[in-house]
Design a protein around this motif. Sequence first.
Motif, PDB file in Angstrom:
ATOM      1  N   VAL A   1      25.395 -23.724 -26.036  1.00 62.99           N
ATOM      2  CA  VAL A   1      26.611 -23.195 -25.415  1.00 62.99           C
ATOM      3  C   VAL A   1      26.479 -21.669 -25.276  1.00 62.99           C
ATOM      4  N   CYS A   2      25.900 -21.037 -26.297  1.00 61.51           N
ATOM      5  CA  CYS A   2      25.729 -19.581 -26.245  1.00 61.51           C
ATOM      6  C   CYS A   2      24.801 -19.167 -25.108  1.00 61.51           C
TER       7      CYS A   2
ATOM      8  N   GLY B   1      26.716 -19.491 -22.028  1.00 59.89           N
ATOM      9  CA  GLY B   1      27.783 -18.484 -22.030  1.00 59.89           C
ATOM     10  C   GLY B   1      27.273 -17.095 -21.691  1.00 59.89           C
TER      11      GLY B   1
ATOM     12  N   MET C   1      28.543 -13.645 -26.788  1.00 61.18           N
ATOM     13  CA  MET C   1      28.879 -14.929 -27.398  1.00 61.18           C
ATOM     14  C   MET C   1      28.981 -14.836 -28.923  1.00 61.18           C
TER      15      MET C   1
ATOM     16  N   GLY D   1      33.521 -19.410 -26.207  1.00 67.20           N
ATOM     17  CA  GLY D   1      33.028 -20.074 -24.988  1.00 67.20           C
ATOM     18  C   GLY D   1      34.087 -20.162 -23.908  1.00 67.20           C
TER      19      GLY D   1
END
Lengths: 379, 81
Positions: free
Chosen positions: A278-279, A282, A303, A308
């Motif tokens: 996710v990072c 992001g 991040m 997020g």
Amino acid sequence: MNIVYLDHAATSRTKPECVYRAMDRFMREIGASPGRSAHAPGLAAGRVVADTRRAAAALFGVADPARVVFTLNCTQALNLALRGLARPGSDVVTTSVEHNSVMRPLTALARERGLNLVFAAADEEGMTRPGELAKRLTGRTSLIVMTHASNVTGAIQPIDEWGHLARERGVPFLVDAAQTAGCLPIDLSRLPVDLLAFSGHKGLLGPQGTGGLFIREGFDPEPLMHGGTGSASSEIAQPAWLPDRYESGTPNTPGLAGLGAAIGFLLERGVASVRERVCAVGEALAAGLAGLPRVRLYGPRGMDANVGIFAFTVDGADPAEVASALETRHGIMTRVGLQCAPCAHRAMGTFPSGTIRAGIGYGTTMADAETLVNALRVL
Amino acid sequence: MAGEGEEWIVVFESTHAALAAERAARRAGVPVRMSPVPRRISTDCNTGMRVPREHRHGLELVLRGANVECRFVPLDPETRH
Ligand SMILES: Cc1ncc(COP(=O)(O)O)c(C=O)c1O
């Protein structure tokens, strides 16, 4: 047109396959009420709930699973904690970035119980510094409540520092982990948090209609609801022990079956490894958005400080028009407006028209991020 | 018909405790069987756990180790079925 779902902050949409299977299996093969009857399907249903409770406890670093009680969502968990603990005539300290699931129960309690609500201000990125808390604590403070991450800007709040201050002053500390449970590692064996409310249907990847509250030993909120628990049936008073004290009525067992599978999936993958992906997405999205001259981004970009969520506006355009164009022309689903957090928008200067919110999560790809950036470029 | 104390039933405050006990017992290999609790023994939690007499002490140790609150009650022939 493919759907690009960027509304994970409201609820995660695509769940791990095991979640669908667990719910289907429960509905078709078990189907009985948990904790009521000692027949085989009743026991099987009870085991489903117990397994989910154990998984949730393991995920949050809670030694005794009974300290995790299930609710229908995070809102119900927050109401239970707030209504159960706020002392009449006392001060309750919170922040200016809270969701209405905290603001509204507090507002109602202020009217009903004469509470004095005290707000710690957030900075321009939506972060509430511990210094803001320290100066607002008094001998009358009965409760501190704050969100773990803002659902408007994604700003991760310093709950560790707030918690230590709360401990020093002997004030119960409630955290709203709606946006962070399953997204960030949360270790309650270490964190000075007394109560933690969570949604099951967002970062935990379970179905809607699931959530819960962790209640540390030594804290005994009044139950929100009273009723049948399958235990102490000869008594008309609510049982004193957990989890029964807070779980009256037939639960959402199909939902808890799904939630158990979802948490099992997260335990196996590791929250940290889901977070890593996710990072990466992001960071790319933040960089892409920052490169668009008409787009104005709010909140933390890095991040390390953002769960997020990307809140933005487009110069000269109404946010609702932008969101509508993103959906109809590009199949991109965002959330537009105030996101149930009017005070956060007031502080940010985006009240009343709000922002466009892109919430990323498990399953969001680099291609999704690119689609959004490209769509905004040609808007 | 078995004599008194041939089988014992363990009763609990809650289903949560009963199922935690079942799990601990199964892990320890104690042969237990979940069953409804006869009304004359307890009207608390419906779900009890039956254990043969020879495993009663072993089970007590297991449940103490698992921190499960419970009560052991001998089943007499009239309550057995
Ligand atoms: C910060 C925050 N708190 C609480 C909630 C309420 O969660 P739920 O919809 O599970 O009740 C949400 C999301 O809607 C949220 O973003």
